[in-house]
Scaffold this motif. Sequence first.
Motif, PDB file in Angstrom:
ATOM      1  N   PRO A   1      27.665  38.943  49.403  1.00 22.23           N
ATOM      2  CA  PRO A   1      26.227  39.142  49.624  1.00 22.23           C
ATOM      3  C   PRO A   1      25.819  40.542  49.171  1.00 22.23           C
ATOM      4  N   ASN A   2      24.583  40.678  48.693  1.00 22.94           N
ATOM      5  CA  ASN A   2      24.107  41.994  48.253  1.00 22.94           C
ATOM      6  C   ASN A   2      24.179  43.025  49.367  1.00 22.94           C
ATOM      7  N   SER A   3      24.021  42.576  50.604  1.00 24.77           N
ATOM      8  CA  SER A   3      24.031  43.505  51.739  1.00 24.77           C
ATOM      9  C   SER A   3      25.442  43.876  52.179  1.00 24.77           C
ATOM     10  N   LYS A   4      26.455  43.188  51.638  1.00 23.17           N
ATOM     11  CA  LYS A   4      27.836  43.469  52.017  1.00 23.17           C
ATOM     12  C   LYS A   4      28.733  43.196  50.816  1.00 23.17           C
ATOM     13  N   ALA A   5      28.705  44.134  49.872  1.00 19.60           N
ATOM     14  CA  ALA A   5      29.380  43.929  48.586  1.00 19.60           C
ATOM     15  C   ALA A   5      30.893  43.905  48.694  1.00 19.60           C
ATOM     16  N   ASP A   6      31.438  44.252  49.873  1.00 15.82           N
ATOM     17  CA  ASP A   6      32.892  44.209  50.049  1.00 15.82           C
ATOM     18  C   ASP A   6      33.362  42.929  50.741  1.00 15.82           C
ATOM     19  N   ASP A   7      32.453  41.974  50.945  1.00 13.35           N
ATOM     20  CA  ASP A   7      32.811  40.670  51.517  1.00 13.35           C
ATOM     21  C   ASP A   7      33.263  39.770  50.366  1.00 13.35           C
ATOM     22  N   LEU A   8      34.507  39.951  49.955  1.00 14.45           N
ATOM     23  CA  LEU A   8      34.987  39.430  48.677  1.00 14.45           C
ATOM     24  C   LEU A   8      35.670  38.078  48.790  1.00 14.45           C
ATOM     25  N   SER A   9      35.526  37.294  47.746  1.00 20.46           N
ATOM     26  CA  SER A   9      36.394  36.134  47.546  1.00 20.46           C
ATOM     27  C   SER A   9      37.587  36.649  46.732  1.00 20.46           C
ATOM     28  N   ILE A  10      38.427  37.442  47.395  1.00 28.08           N
ATOM     29  CA  ILE A  10      39.413  38.244  46.679  1.00 28.08           C
ATOM     30  C   ILE A  10      40.430  37.391  45.927  1.00 28.08           C
ATOM     31  N   GLY A  11      40.842  36.281  46.512  1.00 21.63           N
ATOM     32  CA  GLY A  11      41.842  35.447  45.843  1.00 21.63           C
ATOM     33  C   GLY A  11      41.358  34.926  44.504  1.00 21.63           C
ATOM     34  N   ILE A  12      40.121  34.476  44.459  1.00 21.27           N
ATOM     35  CA  ILE A  12      39.566  33.939  43.203  1.00 21.27           C
ATOM     36  C   ILE A  12      39.318  35.065  42.211  1.00 21.27           C
ATOM     37  N   TRP A  13      38.829  36.196  42.694  1.00 23.64           N
ATOM     38  CA  TRP A  13      38.638  37.343  41.805  1.00 23.64           C
ATOM     39  C   TRP A  13      39.949  37.705  41.109  1.00 23.64           C
ATOM     40  N   LEU A  14      41.021  37.772  41.884  1.00 28.65           N
ATOM     41  CA  LEU A  14      42.303  38.154  41.301  1.00 28.65           C
ATOM     42  C   LEU A  14      42.831  37.094  40.343  1.00 28.65           C
ATOM     43  N   LYS A  15      42.589  35.829  40.648  1.00 28.51           N
ATOM     44  CA  LYS A  15      43.022  34.767  39.750  1.00 28.51           C
ATOM     45  C   LYS A  15      42.306  34.882  38.409  1.00 28.51           C
ATOM     46  N   LEU A  16      40.991  35.136  38.452  1.00 29.79           N
ATOM     47  CA  LEU A  16      40.221  35.283  37.212  1.00 29.79           C
ATOM     48  C   LEU A  16      40.693  36.492  36.412  1.00 29.79           C
ATOM     49  N   CYS A  17      40.954  37.593  37.105  1.00 31.31           N
ATOM     50  CA  CYS A  17      41.425  38.799  36.420  1.00 31.31           C
ATOM     51  C   CYS A  17      42.796  38.566  35.785  1.00 31.31           C
ATOM     52  N   GLN A  18      43.674  37.896  36.519  1.00 30.61           N
ATOM     53  CA  GLN A  18      45.008  37.622  35.978  1.00 30.61           C
ATOM     54  C   GLN A  18      44.922  36.757  34.727  1.00 30.61           C
ATOM     55  N   LEU A  19      44.071  35.730  34.768  1.00 30.39           N
ATOM     56  CA  LEU A  19      43.905  34.857  33.605  1.00 30.39           C
ATOM     57  C   LEU A  19      43.324  35.629  32.424  1.00 30.39           C
ATOM     58  N   ALA A  20      42.312  36.462  32.696  1.00 29.39           N
ATOM     59  CA  ALA A  20      41.698  37.249  31.623  1.00 29.39           C
ATOM     60  C   ALA A  20      42.691  38.235  31.038  1.00 29.39           C
ATOM     61  N   TRP A  21      43.507  38.839  31.894  1.00 30.47           N
ATOM     62  CA  TRP A  21      44.529  39.777  31.441  1.00 30.47           C
ATOM     63  C   TRP A  21      45.536  39.061  30.547  1.00 30.47           C
ATOM     64  N   GLU A  22      45.996  37.892  30.956  1.00 29.73           N
ATOM     65  CA  GLU A  22      46.991  37.154  30.177  1.00 29.73           C
ATOM     66  C   GLU A  22      46.440  36.749  28.817  1.00 29.73           C
ATOM     67  N   VAL A  23      45.186  36.279  28.800  1.00 28.21           N
ATOM     68  CA  VAL A  23      44.578  35.872  27.531  1.00 28.21           C
ATOM     69  C   VAL A  23      44.367  37.085  26.632  1.00 28.21           C
ATOM     70  N   SER A  24      43.894  38.185  27.215  1.00 27.91           N
ATOM     71  CA  SER A  24      43.635  39.390  26.417  1.00 27.91           C
ATOM     72  C   SER A  24      44.929  39.978  25.900  1.00 27.91           C
ATOM     73  N   TYR A  25      45.988  39.936  26.713  1.00 27.49           N
ATOM     74  CA  TYR A  25      47.294  40.439  26.255  1.00 27.49           C
ATOM     75  C   TYR A  25      47.794  39.611  25.082  1.00 27.49           C
ATOM     76  N   THR A  26      47.608  38.296  25.168  1.00 36.96           N
ATOM     77  CA  THR A  26      48.008  37.416  24.063  1.00 36.96           C
ATOM     78  C   THR A  26      47.218  37.731  22.802  1.00 36.96           C
ATOM     79  N   ASP A  27      45.907  37.987  22.976  1.00 39.28           N
ATOM     80  CA  ASP A  27      45.057  38.312  21.817  1.00 39.28           C
ATOM     81  C   ASP A  27      45.504  39.599  21.142  1.00 39.28           C
ATOM     82  N   ARG A  28      46.043  40.539  21.947  1.00 40.14           N
ATOM     83  CA  ARG A  28      46.428  41.835  21.377  1.00 40.14           C
ATOM     84  C   ARG A  28      47.765  41.794  20.662  1.00 40.14           C
ATOM     85  N   LYS A  29      48.564  40.757  20.871  1.00 39.07           N
ATOM     86  CA  LYS A  29      49.887  40.669  20.276  1.00 39.07           C
ATOM     87  C   LYS A  29      49.804  40.357  18.779  1.00 39.07           C
TER      88      LYS A  29
END
Length: 222
Positions: free
Chosen positions: A194-222
């Motif tokens: 929520p805008n009023s509580k920006a630290d109320d995170l869906s942390i598991g999904i955030w990390l999953k998206l970051c991990q996927l983006a990292w893996e794809v970007s690492y592959t692109d850089r190879k």
Amino acid sequence: MESSERFDFSFLNSFESLGINCEFGFVQRRCGVEPGHLLRWAFTPLDSLRQAIAADFCELYQFKNLLPSGSDMVWDEKYHISFHTKMKSTIQGGGFQFSEAEKERREIWEAEHKKILYLREKFLKSAKVGGNIYVLKLDSKQSVPDILSIWGKIRSLGSNSLLCVREALVCEEIGTIKTVDLGLHLGNIDRFAPNSKADDLSIGIWLKLCQLAWEVSYTDRK
């Protein structure tokens, strides 16, 4: 999420928030990652970000352009971007007014402006070096065409990636990313904080998206 002591989140140092608010900054903080980034704690509406990044953030955070927008926030009138500040404000006459005299505010601003200049130069130099994954939140009314000019600018600076995150349209999309163009990814989350509580995170999904983006970007850089 289990204790962060059991995981290595250092890959999150390659991610940098472009906004729209502080949520991704809290994602990194939850994982013990504290990078110094220009827009990590800023409020950046999409049109404002588009204007600022196109201009390389030139003349950002000038004293004459700063207006109070909260008890500890200022609004840059040139770019319509809000920043946290040590310049205090109170509500007077229906709106926020600075509490300190101009001399005191200038002293605070000088230190903050010096930091902003440093982070601006860091942003531009890091983008030219490449290898960064920039993170941008999209609301339900925004789509890939809305961020193409921002993506074009980032791509022109160096070999970087952009992860745009939106709330998933259907449950099956939650925790997935779609590569729209080389280096441009669209991630789907179950919910934003929520805008009023920006630290109320869906942390598991955030990390999953970051991990996927990292893996794809690492592959692109190879």
